[in-house]
Design a protein around this motif. Structure first.
Motif, mmCIF file in Angstrom:
data_model
loop_
_atom_site.group_PDB
_atom_site.id
_atom_site.type_symbol
_atom_site.label_atom_id
_atom_site.label_comp_id
_atom_site.label_asym_id
_atom_site.label_seq_id
_atom_site.Cartn_x
_atom_site.Cartn_y
_atom_site.Cartn_z
ATOM 1 N N ASP A 220 7.809 -1.031 -1.280
ATOM 2 C CA ASP A 220 7.151 0.242 -1.562
ATOM 3 C C ASP A 220 5.697 -0.027 -1.932
ATOM 4 O OD1 ASP A 220 9.481 1.592 -1.108
ATOM 5 O OD2 ASP A 220 9.955 1.926 -3.221
ATOM 6 N N ILE A 221 4.802 0.851 -1.498
ATOM 7 C CA ILE A 221 3.389 0.768 -1.874
ATOM 8 C C ILE A 221 3.094 1.957 -2.776
ATOM 9 C CG2 ILE A 221 1.011 0.647 -1.054
ATOM 10 C CD1 ILE A 221 2.112 -0.263 1.657
ATOM 11 N N ARG A 222 2.815 1.690 -4.041
ATOM 12 C CA ARG A 222 2.573 2.757 -5.020
ATOM 13 C C ARG A 222 1.071 2.991 -5.176
ATOM 14 N NH1 ARG A 222 5.697 4.018 -9.252
ATOM 15 N NH2 ARG A 222 7.302 4.012 -7.660
ATOM 16 N N ILE A 223 0.637 4.229 -4.962
ATOM 17 C CA ILE A 223 -0.774 4.604 -5.091
ATOM 18 C C ILE A 223 -0.914 5.544 -6.279
ATOM 19 C CG2 ILE A 223 -2.788 5.572 -3.913
ATOM 20 C CD1 ILE A 223 -1.250 5.172 -1.267
ATOM 21 N N ILE A 224 -1.782 5.188 -7.232
ATOM 22 C CA ILE A 224 -1.979 5.988 -8.442
ATOM 23 C C ILE A 224 -3.469 6.249 -8.624
ATOM 24 C CG2 ILE A 224 -1.641 6.117 -10.945
ATOM 25 C CD1 ILE A 224 0.601 4.070 -10.646
ATOM 26 N N SER A 225 -3.823 7.508 -8.856
ATOM 27 C CA SER A 225 -5.224 7.842 -9.077
ATOM 28 C C SER A 225 -5.339 9.137 -9.877
ATOM 29 C CB SER A 225 -5.967 7.988 -7.742
ATOM 30 O OG SER A 225 -7.330 8.312 -7.948
ATOM 31 N N SER A 226 -6.407 9.257 -10.627
ATOM 32 C CA SER A 226 -6.683 10.506 -11.349
ATOM 33 C C SER A 226 -7.443 11.482 -10.454
ATOM 34 C CB SER A 226 -7.509 10.218 -12.609
ATOM 35 O OG SER A 226 -8.713 9.542 -12.278
ATOM 36 N N ASP A 227 -7.780 11.040 -9.254
ATOM 37 C CA ASP A 227 -8.495 11.865 -8.283
ATOM 38 C C ASP A 227 -7.622 12.040 -7.044
ATOM 39 O OD1 ASP A 227 -10.231 12.532 -5.983
ATOM 40 O OD2 ASP A 227 -11.864 12.312 -7.430
ATOM 41 N N ARG A 228 -7.220 13.280 -6.800
ATOM 42 C CA ARG A 228 -6.328 13.543 -5.662
ATOM 43 C C ARG A 228 -6.970 13.132 -4.338
ATOM 44 N NH1 ARG A 228 -2.030 17.000 -4.433
ATOM 45 N NH2 ARG A 228 -2.100 18.013 -6.475
ATOM 46 N N VAL A 229 -8.264 13.380 -4.192
ATOM 47 C CA VAL A 229 -8.943 13.054 -2.938
ATOM 48 C C VAL A 229 -8.904 11.548 -2.692
ATOM 49 C CG1 VAL A 229 -11.155 13.080 -1.724
ATOM 50 C CG2 VAL A 229 -10.443 15.079 -3.057
ATOM 51 N N ASN A 230 -9.159 10.758 -3.729
ATOM 52 C CA ASN A 230 -9.116 9.299 -3.578
ATOM 53 C C ASN A 230 -7.710 8.807 -3.228
ATOM 54 O OD1 ASN A 230 -11.817 8.968 -4.096
ATOM 55 N ND2 ASN A 230 -11.560 8.517 -6.270
ATOM 56 N N MET A 231 -6.716 9.416 -3.882
ATOM 57 C CA MET A 231 -5.340 9.030 -3.618
ATOM 58 C C MET A 231 -4.962 9.317 -2.167
ATOM 59 S SD MET A 231 -1.976 10.201 -3.281
ATOM 60 C CE MET A 231 -1.821 11.800 -4.071
ATOM 61 N N GLU A 232 -5.293 10.514 -1.697
ATOM 62 C CA GLU A 232 -4.960 10.901 -0.327
ATOM 63 C C GLU A 232 -5.736 10.077 0.704
ATOM 64 O OE1 GLU A 232 -5.704 15.081 -0.316
ATOM 65 O OE2 GLU A 232 -3.730 15.573 -1.169
ATOM 66 N N LYS A 233 -6.971 9.707 0.362
ATOM 67 C CA LYS A 233 -7.780 8.880 1.257
ATOM 68 C C LYS A 233 -7.145 7.495 1.423
ATOM 69 C CE LYS A 233 -12.423 6.943 1.816
ATOM 70 N NZ LYS A 233 -13.785 6.817 1.190
ATOM 71 N N ALA A 234 -6.711 6.918 0.298
ATOM 72 C CA ALA A 234 -6.061 5.598 0.349
ATOM 73 C C ALA A 234 -4.747 5.675 1.124
ATOM 74 C CB ALA A 234 -5.822 5.095 -1.070
ATOM 75 N N GLN A 235 -3.995 6.721 0.890
ATOM 76 C CA GLN A 235 -2.716 6.885 1.583
ATOM 77 C C GLN A 235 -2.924 7.005 3.094
ATOM 78 O OE1 GLN A 235 -0.548 10.396 0.457
ATOM 79 N NE2 GLN A 235 1.100 10.040 1.910
ATOM 80 N N LYS A 236 -3.901 7.791 3.496
ATOM 81 C CA LYS A 236 -4.179 7.976 4.920
ATOM 82 C C LYS A 236 -4.595 6.655 5.574
ATOM 83 C CE LYS A 236 -6.910 10.833 8.092
ATOM 84 N NZ LYS A 236 -7.937 11.920 8.192
ATOM 85 N N SER A 237 -5.410 5.883 4.868
ATOM 86 C CA SER A 237 -5.879 4.606 5.408
ATOM 87 C C SER A 237 -4.725 3.620 5.568
ATOM 88 C CB SER A 237 -6.956 4.011 4.496
ATOM 89 O OG SER A 237 -8.093 4.849 4.423
#
Length: 409
Positions: A220-237
């Motif tokens: 599993d790759i867990r992505i955590i951020s206080s900024d939704r845009v940053n989180m979604e950007k990392a997920q998309k990449s």
């Protein structure tokens, strides 16, 4: 981010008789509510040890969660210890006791007096009761000047219910900044290979924490951020870089559920023939509600007699190639497909271990065959020496074979 302390109480936790799954679940749930476990201690059902734990809670923790020791038996001393430590007068809740006894009478049973401690509540102004919608032992929310204390049962279902309906909403309302969490689920690729693929993405992602959570069946790759845009950007990449070959879902998605949905969308049916997995593949497929719409059934053809008499594996094939072989795997899949009249069929045969292996066919050797119309795909794998791990891996790989086949069909 709100810092939370956790004390898990129970002799069985320290003796190793019970695996502490509560802490893992609590930790993950807190992150999604904008908090994090910053301190954790496990102690026995002992007054002095519980007191030492309470004395040791760091001042930076603004909430303390305590699990375990709220039952009716002699070693369930958490409530009594907590009340004494915080100077809270225990009050007997007569109405709740009547409710408990009436429920037991409806079942034809009498509630013993030893259960009366489960009707104890804190004095007015010192705390509230946390309802228990599943069991009889209610939790306690203690009001303290420096820290709010939540005491819950150690029974996972009861604890989770209290967390979801009382504790997590309270924590969510107390956090100044919200945390966004997404989990990308992969299988069929090692942690090191994933790290190579997405290393630059991890380095370039701003204010985002990306972690690998490896298991035998996938990473599993867990992505955590206080900024939704940053989180979604990392997920998309990451999604683009890793691809659908390895990524099968997000968050709590299970591989069997994903495969089931794909079969439904394509109006296809599936049957299974299992040997070394002993029905585990069928078990996983039927964990999904509504699986009867696409899963017709399976044959647990563990013995050669079952292979021959039920799914028509030829005795000559068994004699020539052995039960663990590509040839037998193919005949197993064809046999169960013809028997149950399914569109697709999967077969698994192998040497699960720890014994039974040879130089030519070592422990961990597994053949998996997928058949659909004229398409026939057989793969050979060499897994590990551990029986249970080999069974889990075999079922995981088999499910992923279907998923990848349907993706490219």
């Amino acid at each position: 981010m709100l810092k939370v302390g956790l004390v898990t109480i129970g002799n069985e936790l320290l003796s190793g008789f019970t695996v502490d799954t509560n802490s893992s679940w609590i930790g993950q749930s807190l992150i999604e509510s904008g908090a994090r476990i910053s301190w954790h201690l496990t102690v026995r059902d002992d007054f002095d040890q519980i007191k030492i734990a309470l004395d040791s809670v760091p001042k930076y923790c603004k909430a303390l969660l305590i699990t375990g020791g709220l039952g009716p038996t002699h070693d369930d001393i958490t409530q009594e210890t907590i009340f004494e430590y915080y100077g809270i007068k225990p009050v007997f809740d007569e109405e709740y006791w009547k409710l408990l006894t009436s429920k037991m009478k409806l079942r034809g049973r009498t509630l013993p007096n030893i259960n009366k401690n489960q009707a104890i509540v804190p004095e007015t102004g010192k705390g509230n009761v946390i309802p228990n919608k599943i069991g009889s032992a209610r939790g306690i929310h203690i009001f303290n000047n420096d820290i709010d204390v939540f005491v819950m049962p150690g029974v996972p279902k009861e604890m989770k219910n209290m967390m979801k309906h009382t504790v997590l909403p309270w924590i969510y309302n107390k956090t100044n900044s919200k945390i966004y969490v997404n989990t990308i689920r992969t299988t069929g690729i090692m942690e090191s290979s994933l790290a190579e693929k997405v290393g630059d993405i991890i380095q370039s992602s701003e204010n985002t924490e990306i972690a690998f959570l490896p298991q035998f069946t996938g990473v599993d790759i867990r992505i955590i951020s206080s900024d939704r845009v940053n989180m979604e950007k990392a997920q998309k990449s990451i999604n683009k870089r890793v691809g659908k070959k390895y990524i099968y879902g997000t968050d709590s998605d299970s591989l069997e559920n994903v495969v089931g949905q794909m079969l439904l969308e394509r109006n296809l049916t599936l049957s299974t023939a299992e040997s070394c997995t002993g029905g585990l593949l069928g078990h996983r497929l039927t964990n999904t509600p509504g699986s009867s719409s696409y899963y017709l059934g399976g044959v647990n053809s563990y013995s050669n007699e079952m292979k021959i008499n039920v799914i028509n594996v030829k005795k000559t094939t068994l004699d020539k190639y052995g039960a663990v072989s590509k040839e037998v795997s193919i005949e197993m899949s064809r046999g169960v497909r013809d028997l149950l009249k399914s569109d697709l069929a999967l077969s698994i045969t192998g040497v699960a271990g720890p014994g039974g292996g040879t130089k030519k066919k070592p422990v961990g050797l597994v053949y998996i065959t997928l058949i659909h119309n004229e398409v026939l795909k057989t793969k050979e794998f060499i897994f590990f020496k551990d029986r249970l791990i080999n069974k889990k891996l075999s079922s995981q790989v088999a499910l992923n074979m279907i998923r990848n086949y349907l993706l490219n069909d």
